[in-house]
Motif scaffolding. Structure first.
Motif, mmCIF file in Angstrom:
data_model
loop_
_atom_site.group_PDB
_atom_site.id
_atom_site.type_symbol
_atom_site.label_atom_id
_atom_site.label_comp_id
_atom_site.label_asym_id
_atom_site.label_seq_id
_atom_site.Cartn_x
_atom_site.Cartn_y
_atom_site.Cartn_z
ATOM 1 N N TRP A 193 7.940 9.035 -0.103
ATOM 2 C CA TRP A 193 6.910 10.073 -0.013
ATOM 3 C C TRP A 193 7.529 11.463 0.126
ATOM 4 N N SER A 194 8.714 11.505 0.711
ATOM 5 C CA SER A 194 9.413 12.799 0.787
ATOM 6 C C SER A 194 10.127 13.102 -0.517
ATOM 7 N N LEU A 195 10.771 12.057 -1.079
ATOM 8 C CA LEU A 195 11.488 12.255 -2.341
ATOM 9 C C LEU A 195 10.547 12.665 -3.465
ATOM 10 N N ALA A 196 9.308 12.151 -3.415
ATOM 11 C CA ALA A 196 8.351 12.449 -4.490
ATOM 12 C C ALA A 196 8.037 13.940 -4.587
ATOM 13 N N LYS A 197 8.300 14.656 -3.510
ATOM 14 C CA LYS A 197 8.019 16.102 -3.507
ATOM 15 C C LYS A 197 9.201 16.912 -4.034
ATOM 16 N N GLN A 198 10.326 16.233 -4.317
ATOM 17 C CA GLN A 198 11.534 16.934 -4.746
ATOM 18 C C GLN A 198 11.750 16.792 -6.245
ATOM 19 N N GLU A 199 12.246 17.854 -6.842
ATOM 20 C CA GLU A 199 12.551 17.845 -8.278
ATOM 21 C C GLU A 199 13.670 16.855 -8.566
ATOM 22 N N GLY A 200 13.535 16.110 -9.655
ATOM 23 C CA GLY A 200 14.597 15.233 -10.112
ATOM 24 C C GLY A 200 14.757 13.939 -9.341
ATOM 25 N N LYS A 201 13.830 13.653 -8.465
ATOM 26 C CA LYS A 201 13.948 12.446 -7.653
ATOM 27 C C LYS A 201 12.983 11.338 -8.085
ATOM 28 N N GLN A 202 12.303 11.553 -9.211
ATOM 29 C CA GLN A 202 11.274 10.589 -9.594
ATOM 30 C C GLN A 202 11.837 9.215 -9.929
ATOM 31 N N ASP A 203 12.996 9.158 -10.560
ATOM 32 C CA ASP A 203 13.591 7.854 -10.882
ATOM 33 C C ASP A 203 13.943 7.087 -9.607
ATOM 34 N N VAL B 178 12.451 7.444 -6.697
ATOM 35 C CA VAL B 178 11.186 7.008 -6.109
ATOM 36 C C VAL B 178 10.720 5.714 -6.762
ATOM 37 N N GLN B 179 10.796 5.658 -8.095
ATOM 38 C CA GLN B 179 10.351 4.465 -8.809
ATOM 39 C C GLN B 179 11.219 3.254 -8.473
ATOM 40 N N ALA B 180 12.525 3.467 -8.349
ATOM 41 C CA ALA B 180 13.434 2.359 -8.015
ATOM 42 C C ALA B 180 13.144 1.828 -6.614
ATOM 43 N N ILE B 181 12.907 2.719 -5.663
ATOM 44 C CA ILE B 181 12.605 2.312 -4.281
ATOM 45 C C ILE B 181 11.299 1.538 -4.234
ATOM 46 N N CYS B 182 10.290 2.096 -4.891
ATOM 47 C CA CYS B 182 8.961 1.466 -4.817
ATOM 48 C C CYS B 182 8.895 0.166 -5.604
ATOM 49 N N ALA B 183 9.647 0.074 -6.712
ATOM 50 C CA ALA B 183 9.692 -1.181 -7.464
ATOM 51 C C ALA B 183 10.282 -2.290 -6.608
ATOM 52 N N LEU B 184 11.367 -1.953 -5.883
ATOM 53 C CA LEU B 184 11.935 -2.969 -5.017
ATOM 54 C C LEU B 184 10.981 -3.293 -3.861
ATOM 55 N N GLY B 185 10.315 -2.268 -3.351
ATOM 56 C CA GLY B 185 9.335 -2.514 -2.293
ATOM 57 C C GLY B 185 8.282 -3.520 -2.723
ATOM 58 N N ILE B 186 7.764 -3.363 -3.936
ATOM 59 C CA ILE B 186 6.760 -4.305 -4.451
ATOM 60 C C ILE B 186 7.364 -5.691 -4.619
ATOM 61 N N ASN B 187 8.610 -5.769 -5.067
ATOM 62 C CA ASN B 187 9.258 -7.069 -5.205
ATOM 63 C C ASN B 187 9.477 -7.741 -3.851
ATOM 64 N N LEU B 188 9.818 -6.957 -2.842
ATOM 65 C CA LEU B 188 9.979 -7.531 -1.505
ATOM 66 C C LEU B 188 8.629 -8.008 -0.964
ATOM 67 N N SER C 23 0.829 -1.218 0.000
ATOM 68 C CA SER C 23 0.000 0.000 0.000
ATOM 69 C C SER C 23 0.855 1.257 0.000
ATOM 70 N N ARG C 24 2.047 1.206 0.600
ATOM 71 C CA ARG C 24 2.965 2.351 0.595
ATOM 72 C C ARG C 24 3.503 2.653 -0.800
ATOM 73 N N CYS C 25 3.777 1.571 -1.558
ATOM 74 C CA CYS C 25 4.523 1.726 -2.812
ATOM 75 C C CYS C 25 3.656 1.793 -4.067
ATOM 76 N N ALA C 26 2.495 1.122 -4.049
ATOM 77 C CA ALA C 26 1.711 0.982 -5.286
ATOM 78 C C ALA C 26 1.287 2.330 -5.850
ATOM 79 N N GLY C 27 0.859 3.262 -4.995
ATOM 80 C CA GLY C 27 0.370 4.555 -5.480
ATOM 81 C C GLY C 27 1.414 5.320 -6.246
ATOM 82 N N PHE C 28 2.647 5.314 -5.754
ATOM 83 C CA PHE C 28 3.721 6.035 -6.444
ATOM 84 C C PHE C 28 3.999 5.431 -7.815
ATOM 85 N N ILE C 29 3.911 4.105 -7.929
ATOM 86 C CA ILE C 29 4.186 3.444 -9.215
ATOM 87 C C ILE C 29 3.070 3.744 -10.210
#
Length: 681
Positions: A460-470, A472-482, A393-399
């Motif tokens: 959730w903090s990184l998503a608010k920062q410019e240039g951090k989208q990649d 965020v996606q890498a963190i959340c992709a691994l979160g879903i895999n875990l 639930s933490r990661c799916a929304g960002f993806i």
């Protein structure tokens, strides 16, 4: 790669005379989780069971309800099947012992035993109901306690004073079925010569097929010497007639375990790829596992392997024995609302909550398991919702929001994925050993690490920062895999959660080996809540409904297999303090302990109480089959109890013991330093 294993698994047969309750469900959930794990690993694992459908109790209940026994067992089987399915217990076959396959196998096994000289006959004397024209088991005889004078007591023990006795000791005995005065009558009975298999059983019970505690208990019975086992009952009786012996029927416990074989044979007729002999022949290389409760160990670890050996079949690979279920630290209680039917639970809560809680508590041993309802709520909410589902639930929304639901390639934390991969063999080993509690601890330890890593990275903090989208996606992709890895490890326990997770992950049904891979450049489906927290209000509603349900209907007198006897109402009538103060409790040294010839339950104890010796008969033989082990031990006795004349002699007091009965009886002992004859204040 090794060949898949061939495994046949059974649970103890529920008695077709009452509803399934949460104590029974402990065993079926435990077995189902182990079977699902084996299938998850790619092994051929067949799970069979059946309703235990024979015996006087079923015959009499059917008569009371005005239906045939066949109608009764059909009705109960439909109820049992529905409850098991709702708790996600996935039998390959759920049959009945009242089936033609069982009749044929029971007759065949009996005839093989008879022809090999393992059956004896002799006359026994029992109470007989002249109105019902039937012999009476102890529980079907009532009368006045010969010790305290309480009326309406059963034929083997008094619920008021705790005395044990032979049915013939009762005053004014009456048939609990018709109310008629029973008469003593002789009848020819058939006995399985269990002592013929003493040597084999001594070897087999120490072969690793039993848990150590169970093997030690069996050793006590073996050391005390095995007795012949009465396998017959007289008509009228609902069961199978013994071949060549009209009017004589197999005792329910003879054909009940053969029901395992019969259920599998019934399945083989519908699945041609299965071969009966491949699993049951003497030279079978398949594995055979029985899951049972500790109250029926003697039937499964002594009688059953001896019957199989004598009839030329293979013996079990292993018998897994579990303890009883308590609720909130106490025996299940109707008055407290903790005697909970499976269906009552299902009316209020998800089956997977209980499956996980049982898994988290079930170890390798035979200790009792406590369903603490407050801990149940906290543990499920913390572990499953707060840890496992929380990752998704933490990661799916960002993806979905940042990358249209596509998992990016890459591995943002190789050390973490390596830890998950390295943990898999240990988790599998715990499952295999039926140490579910250790498996759950290790899985939740991984969930903690995954959550800590995600919290540290704070997408959730990184998503608010410019240039951090990649990132965020890498963190959340691994979160879903875990999360996917955790679901793989938990799938034998939580099949519904796994199915919902597979739908969200957009993957085929996950197998154990899938834990070695990660999803990459993979499209997810829409995320939907996978599990909600337990509301304590629903738990309270369940216990309230149990009080109402079991007050309205007292029909739950079904089999105790797997969880001991059904709970009795808690307390006897109150007594005045002066009555209690008159009891003279003394420390007693057990000088001698011996079985009483001709008595099924009694030991004769010679007690030293300081200034004299006393002779006391005590109905504790079932718990102490090797009575000599009691000699030299201190216990407590009531010294001023009026001596009672028994058919075996005079009993001059009563020793103090506690426990539910059977092998679960414990002599009370004083603290160290006590001396024989000291009065207990």
């Amino acid at each position: 790669m090794s060949e898949p294993r061939k495994i046949l698994v059974t649970s103890a047969l529920p008695y077709a005379n009452g509803s399934i309750h949460l104590g029974h469900m402990l065993e079926y959930i435990q077995t189902d989780m182990w079977v699902r794990f084996q299938k998850h690993r790619g092994n051929q694992c067949i799970y069979v069971c059946a309703d235990d459908a024979h015996g006087s109790a079923i015959m009499l209940r059917a008569e009371k309800e005005g239906i045939t026994p066949e109608q009764l067992i059909a009705n109960v089987q439909a109820e049992h099947s529905a409850d098991f399915a709702a708790f996600l217990v996935d039998f390959d076959n759920f049959h009945s012992t009242h089936a033609e396959e069982n009749r044929e196998l029971s007759s065949q096994i009996y005839l093989k035993l008879r022809d090999a000289g393992h059956i004896a006959t002799r006359s026994i004397t029992q109470y007989f109901d002249p109105e019902k024209k039937m012999f009476l088991a102890d529980r079907f005889i009532k009368g006045t306690c010969p010790k305290c004078g309480t009326e309406d007591q059963y034929g083997d023990n008094c619920e008021k004073c705790g005395a044990t006795y032979a049915p013939t000791d009762l005053k004014d005995p009456k048939s609990a079925i018709s109310g008629a005065t029973p008469v003593l009558k002789d009848s020819q009975h058939f006995f399985f010569k269990l002592p013929d298999f003493q040597e084999m059983l001594q070897s087999w019970t120490r072969s690793g097929s039993l848990q150590d505690a169970v093997a030690n208990k069996i050793a006590e019975w073996l050391d005390a010497g095995l007795q012949q086992w009465d396998i017959s009952r007289d008509a009228p009786y609902f069961g199978f007639e013994i071949p060549d012996e009209p009017g004589k029927y197999f005792y329910v416990w003879l054909d009940a375990p053969i029901g395992y074989m019969a259920s599998f044979k019934n399945l083989c007729a519908r699945r041609p790829e299965l071969d009966f002999d491949a699993f049951w022949a003497k030279d079978s290389t398949a594995e055979l596992y029985h899951f049972i409760g500790k109250d029926i160990v003697n039937f499964h670890a002594l009688f059953w392997p001896a019957m199989l050996e004598g009839a030329g079949y293979r013996k079990p690979t292993s018998i897994n024995v579990h303890g009883y279920l308590t609720v909130n630290g106490q025996k299940m209680s109707k008055s407290r609302g903790t005697f909970i039917k499976a269906r009552t639970y299902l009316d209020h809560l998800s089956p997977e909550y209980l499956r996980y809680y049982y898994a988290a508590k079930l170890g390798r041993g035979v200790d009792d398991l406590d369903l603490n309802l407050e801990d149940f709520v906290q543990k499920v909410n913390s572990d499953l919702v707060g840890k496992v589902v929380n990752i998704a639930s933490r990661c799916a929304g960002f993806i979905h929001k940042g990358n249209a639901g596509v998992l990016v390639a890459g591995n943002a934390a190789p050390e973490l994925t390596d830890a998950f991969l390295a943990a898999a063999p240990s988790i599998a080993e715990a499952y295999e050993a039926r140490d579910f509690a250790r498996a759950m601890r290790e899985i939740m330890g991984l969930a903690d690490r995954a959550n800590a890593w995600i919290a540290d990275k704070a997408p959730w903090s990184l998503a608010k920062q410019e240039g951090k989208q990649d990132e965020v996606q890498a963190i959340c992709a691994l979160g879903i895999n875990l999360f996917r890895q955790l679901v793989i490890f938990l799938k034998p326990v939580l099949p519904l959660l796994a199915a919902d997770a597979e739908a969200f992950l957009n993957v085929a049904p996950l197998t154990w080996n899938d834990h070695a891979t990660l999803l990459s450049n993979h499209q997810l489906n829409e995320f939907k809540p996978l599990m909600t927290r337990i509301d304590p209000v629903k738990v309270q509603a369940m216990t309230d409904a149990s009080k109402e349900d079991l007050t309205a209907s007292q029909t739950d007198t079904g089999a105790a297999q797997g969880n001991g006897e059904l709970a009795k109402d808690p307390l006897s009538p109150e007594i005045e303090f002066d009555t209690f103060a008159a009891v003279d409790l003394r420390v007693a040294l057990i000088l001698k302990a011996e079985a009483v010839e001709g008595a099924d339950k009694l030991l004769r104890l010679t007690l030293d109480i300081g200034d004299e010796q006393r002779n006391v008969f005590s109905g504790i033989k079932s718990a102490y089959p090797n009575p000599a082990e009691l000699e030299g031990r201190l216990t407590m006795m009531i010294a001023n109890l009026k001596p009672r004349k028994m058919r075996f002699g005079i009993s001059e007091g009563m020793v103090m013991a506690a426990g539910p009965g059977g092998e679960e009886i414990y002599l009370l002992s004083p603290d160290s330093g006590a001396k024989p004859g000291q009065r207990i204040k």
